[in-house]
Design an enzyme around this catalytic site. Structure first.
Site, PDB file in Angstrom:
ATOM      1  CG  PHE A 115     -18.988  35.799  13.667  1.00  0.00           C
ATOM      2  CD1 PHE A 115     -18.846  37.103  13.192  1.00  0.00           C
ATOM      3  CD2 PHE A 115     -19.566  34.859  12.831  1.00  0.00           C
ATOM      4  CE1 PHE A 115     -19.257  37.443  11.910  1.00  0.00           C
ATOM      5  CE2 PHE A 115     -19.982  35.196  11.552  1.00  0.00           C
ATOM      6  CZ  PHE A 115     -19.829  36.490  11.096  1.00  0.00           C
TER       7      PHE A 115
ATOM      8  CE  LYS B 140     -18.909  27.834  22.042  1.00  0.00           C
ATOM      9  NZ  LYS B 140     -18.292  28.591  20.928  1.00  0.00           N
TER      10      LYS B 140
ATOM     11  CD  GLU C 253     -15.677  28.825  17.320  1.00  0.00           C
ATOM     12  OE1 GLU C 253     -16.577  29.171  18.113  1.00  0.00           O
ATOM     13  OE2 GLU C 253     -15.889  28.111  16.321  1.00  0.00           O
TER      14      GLU C 253
ATOM     15  CB  SER D  20     -25.459  28.888  10.908  1.00  0.00           C
ATOM     16  OG  SER D  20     -24.850  27.811  11.579  1.00  0.00           O
TER      17      SER D  20
ATOM     18  CB  CYS E 297     -29.542  37.340  12.365  1.00  0.00           C
ATOM     19  SG  CYS E 297     -30.216  38.272  13.719  1.00  0.00           S
TER      20      CYS E 297
ATOM     21  CD  GLU F  90     -27.543  33.612   7.311  1.00  0.00           C
ATOM     22  OE1 GLU F  90     -27.237  32.470   7.717  1.00  0.00           O
ATOM     23  OE2 GLU F  90     -27.895  34.531   8.071  1.00  0.00           O
TER      24      GLU F  90
HETATM   25  P1  NAD Z   1     -22.320  29.296  13.825  1.00  0.00           P
HETATM   26  O1  NAD Z   1     -23.566  28.512  13.772  1.00  0.00           O
HETATM   27  O2  NAD Z   1     -21.171  28.879  12.979  1.00  0.00           O
HETATM   28  O3  NAD Z   1     -21.742  29.327  15.337  1.00  0.00           O
HETATM   29  C1  NAD Z   1     -22.541  29.731  16.422  1.00  0.00           C
HETATM   30  C2  NAD Z   1     -22.031  29.051  17.692  1.00  0.00           C
HETATM   31  O4  NAD Z   1     -22.166  27.637  17.545  1.00  0.00           O
HETATM   32  C3  NAD Z   1     -20.564  29.318  17.996  1.00  0.00           C
HETATM   33  O5  NAD Z   1     -20.435  29.522  19.378  1.00  0.00           O
HETATM   34  C4  NAD Z   1     -19.858  28.040  17.551  1.00  0.00           C
HETATM   35  O6  NAD Z   1     -18.728  27.747  18.321  1.00  0.00           O
HETATM   36  C5  NAD Z   1     -20.918  26.978  17.742  1.00  0.00           C
HETATM   37  N1  NAD Z   1     -20.848  25.914  16.742  1.00  0.00           N
HETATM   38  C6  NAD Z   1     -20.511  26.040  15.430  1.00  0.00           C
HETATM   39  N2  NAD Z   1     -20.603  24.857  14.803  1.00  0.00           N
HETATM   40  C7  NAD Z   1     -21.001  23.944  15.737  1.00  0.00           C
HETATM   41  C8  NAD Z   1     -21.289  22.547  15.700  1.00  0.00           C
HETATM   42  N3  NAD Z   1     -21.156  21.849  14.571  1.00  0.00           N
HETATM   43  N4  NAD Z   1     -21.665  21.955  16.835  1.00  0.00           N
HETATM   44  C9  NAD Z   1     -21.804  22.655  17.978  1.00  0.00           C
HETATM   45  N5  NAD Z   1     -21.559  23.989  18.077  1.00  0.00           N
HETATM   46  C10 NAD Z   1     -21.161  24.627  16.971  1.00  0.00           C
HETATM   47  O7  NAD Z   1     -22.723  30.815  13.533  1.00  0.00           O
HETATM   48  P2  NAD Z   1     -21.765  32.082  13.339  1.00  0.00           P
HETATM   49  O8  NAD Z   1     -21.065  31.964  12.031  1.00  0.00           O
HETATM   50  O9  NAD Z   1     -20.965  32.325  14.562  1.00  0.00           O
HETATM   51  O10 NAD Z   1     -22.861  33.248  13.279  1.00  0.00           O
HETATM   52  C11 NAD Z   1     -23.526  33.623  12.117  1.00  0.00           C
HETATM   53  C12 NAD Z   1     -24.890  32.995  12.021  1.00  0.00           C
HETATM   54  O11 NAD Z   1     -25.672  33.338  13.148  1.00  0.00           O
HETATM   55  C13 NAD Z   1     -25.679  33.484  10.814  1.00  0.00           C
HETATM   56  O12 NAD Z   1     -26.350  32.394  10.240  1.00  0.00           O
HETATM   57  C14 NAD Z   1     -26.665  34.464  11.421  1.00  0.00           C
HETATM   58  O13 NAD Z   1     -27.856  34.655  10.668  1.00  0.00           O
HETATM   59  C15 NAD Z   1     -26.954  33.813  12.727  1.00  0.00           C
HETATM   60  N6  NAD Z   1     -27.479  34.743  13.704  1.00  0.00           N
HETATM   61  C16 NAD Z   1     -28.796  34.633  14.037  1.00  0.00           C
HETATM   62  C17 NAD Z   1     -29.350  35.527  14.937  1.00  0.00           C
HETATM   63  C18 NAD Z   1     -30.802  35.444  15.302  1.00  0.00           C
HETATM   64  O14 NAD Z   1     -31.206  36.141  16.213  1.00  0.00           O
HETATM   65  N7  NAD Z   1     -31.605  34.636  14.639  1.00  0.00           N
HETATM   66  C19 NAD Z   1     -28.550  36.525  15.511  1.00  0.00           C
HETATM   67  C20 NAD Z   1     -27.212  36.584  15.159  1.00  0.00           C
HETATM   68  C21 NAD Z   1     -26.680  35.683  14.255  1.00  0.00           C
END
Ligand code: NAD
Length: 492
Positions: A152, A176, A179, A229, A284, A385
């Site tokens: 997000f 994808k 959401e 994450s 991140c 985090e």
């Molecule tokens: P998230 O892991 O909750 O969601 C990321 C994506 O995965 C979304 O599209 C979501 O729909 C999907 N998703 C969530 N849970 C899932 C599951 N159980 N099974 C399958 N798909 C699933 O992350 P977020 O809250 O959207 O973003 C924040 C996180 O992203 C933080 O931890 C941040 O550090 C990380 N991030 C990392 C980088 C990097 O380059 N390393 C960059 C940006 C964000």
């Protein structure tokens, strides 16, 4: 595209209404108002989009790269023309300030620019006469249908870490998006629709876990790019690779900076505050732990507390505002309860951002900048985090102790050092175990022509996003050994 308050998917070159049984509200985090409903696309519709992508692949891979990149030149022009409008949409759904939304979109566009170099970037190599009359070549071929699942916090930039390289290399690409923030890419796909790409070359499927699992299990999808994450990154990596797919999965972070006594304290404070509180700490590459060495402790503590207490928090479309809300009500509650956990573990709250209420935006999900002092490096809060505007301070006596703390964390996304000593900078650069290093930099974000590195629990896979790694990830190497003798043993 939005129809009757519902986001559509883009599949087989057409906008399609999902027949999902479940929908989620997308809310403006500054006002809590519902902006649109996003469908949780069911597996059969993912299948339909993946089949259309697979059908498009045969012809798309034959399209010369010089022709494929013409679509990217056009996309860059359209993104530039609609730059402010897209950035405003990002602020509305994601909460960050307009300047931050513009910044991320610019970073995304830079990836489109770099990917226009694909005709050179995807060149192979060859050697004549590896044995008499025998030559050997390496060609790069596209992988097939590839998909990206994005988080997000950068709705405009992160999908563009993948899409331009994927299609320029001759793959068909499925996205994808998160959401929580699906509107930015929906608008970008309206522009993509104007490119007249062959149907199926790019697709957009909205949803959450069920939609992701359908992509992970689909036999036509050959490679998965993920950003989010660490817990989910690990899951995606395991399931995708168990299904025989390539995977590059970028995870979460807990980024430390070290401040040495010889640092330019004013500059260090300003830069670290921007890193910790920019995007409301939801980056991140946000600094979440500042480790001060020796005499740096007192002046840094005083200055950073001042900056944190005076940061202007509010709606990101207000030009005065320096920091917006966090993404959801749950996120606000989580961040506030983690601050409480820190306190219960012995940290001292120098600046407390809990319970924020912004006049005119009382329903928004705001947490003000928070400083926790004397955080015990062994406490839970030192390793979790938080993903909000919370900076923990730790104090040590030597640079070696500080580097040990940097290297003890499970994450390895970024580590930074503030100093005026070249020797200290080199020592840190050499010894720190993190994939992105900043020296007098607070957000060490690699440009589009460098890989977005990340180590340890911040990354699962081999090839990172962006730059040459993207070309490696989106192509398969084919080695051809050819014999063309000067004389055949019979006449043809
Ligand atoms: P998230 O892991 O909750 O969601 C990321 C994506 O995965 C979304 O599209 C979501 O729909 C999907 N998703 C969530 N849970 C899932 C599951 N159980 N099974 C399958 N798909 C699933 O992350 P977020 O809250 O959207 O973003 C924040 C996180 O992203 C933080 O931890 C941040 O550090 C990380 N991030 C990392 C980088 C990097 O380059 N390393 C960059 C940006 C964000």
């Amino acid at each position: 595209m939005i129809k009757d308050g519902q986001l559509l998917n883009f599949s087989g070159g057409e906008w399609k209404r999902s027949h999902a049984s479940e929908f989620l509200d997308v809310r403006n985090p500054a006002t809590a108002e519902t902006l649109v409903r996003v469908p949780l696309t069911p597996p059969e519709e993912v299948d339909e989009a993946a089949r259309a992508a697979q059908a498009a692949f045969a012809e798309w891979r034959r399209t010369p790269p010089t022709e494929r990149i013409q679509y990217l030149f056009k996309l860059k022009r359209l993104l530039d023309e609609h730059f402010d409008e897209i950035a405003r949409l990002t602020t509305q759904e994601c909460g960050k300030t307009l300047a931050e939304s513009q910044g991320e979109l610019r970073r995304g566009i830079e990836n489109v620019e770099v990917a226009t170099g694909i005709p050179s970037l995807m060149m192979g190599y060859n050697v004549e006469d590896i044995a008499r009359g025998i030559d050997e070549h390496m060609f790069r071929q596209p992988v097939g249908v590839v998909a990206a699942i994005t988080p997000f916090n950068f709705p405009g930039m992160i999908p563009l870490w993948f899409m331009p390289y994927a299609i320029a290399c001759g793959n068909c690409f499925m996205l994808k998006p998160s959401e929580k923030v699906p509107m930015t890419m929906s608008r970008v796909f309206e522009l993509i629709d104007q490119l007249d790409l062959p149907p199926g070359v790019v697709s957009l499927v909205n949803g959450s876990k069920g939609t992701v699992d359908a992509l992970l299990d689909h036999p036509a999808v050959r490679a998965i790019s993920f950003v989010g994450s660490s817990q989910v990154a690990k899951y995606i990596y395991s399931r995708a690779t168990a299904n025989g797919k390539r995977a590059q999965c970028q995870g979460g972070a807990k980024n430390p900076v070290i401040v040495l006594p010889d640092a330019d304290m004013e500059m260090a404070t300003r830069i670290i505050a921007d890193s910790s509180f920019g995007c409301a700490g939801q980056r991140c590459l946000a600094t979440s732990v500042a480790i001060t060495v020796g005499e740096a402790g007192a002046p840094f503590r005083e200055r950073i507390s001042d900056v944190a207490a005076t940061r202007k928090v509010g709606y990101g479309l207000d030009p005065e505002v320096e920091m917006g809300p966090v993404i959801t009500a749950e996120s606000k509650q989580r961040v506030e309860s983690l601050i409480g956990k820190g306190v219960s573990e012995g940290a001292e709250v120098l600046v407390d951002g809990r319970g924020a209420s912004i006049p005119g935006y009382e329903h928004g999900y705001f947490v003000r900048p928070t400083i926790l002092d004397n955080v015990d490096p062994r406490s839970d809060i030192a390793g979790i985090e938080i993903f909000g505007p919370v900076l923990s301070l730790e104090h040590v006596q030597t640079i070696d102790e500080a580097i040990d703390l940097v290297n003890a964390t499970s994450y390895g996304n970024m580590a930074c050092l503030f100093t005026s000593s070249g020797a200290a900078a080199r020592k840190f650069r050499y010894e720190a175990r993190a994939g992105n290093i900043g020296i007098n930099i607070g957000v060490a974000a690699p440009m589009a022509f460098f890989p977005f590195s990340g180590w340890k629990d911040s990354f699962f896979g081999d090839m990172h996003a962006q730059g040459r790694d993207a070309i490696e990830f989106y192509t398969e190497k084919k080695v051809v050994v050819e014999r063309w003798p000067r004389e055949w043993s019979r006449k043809f």
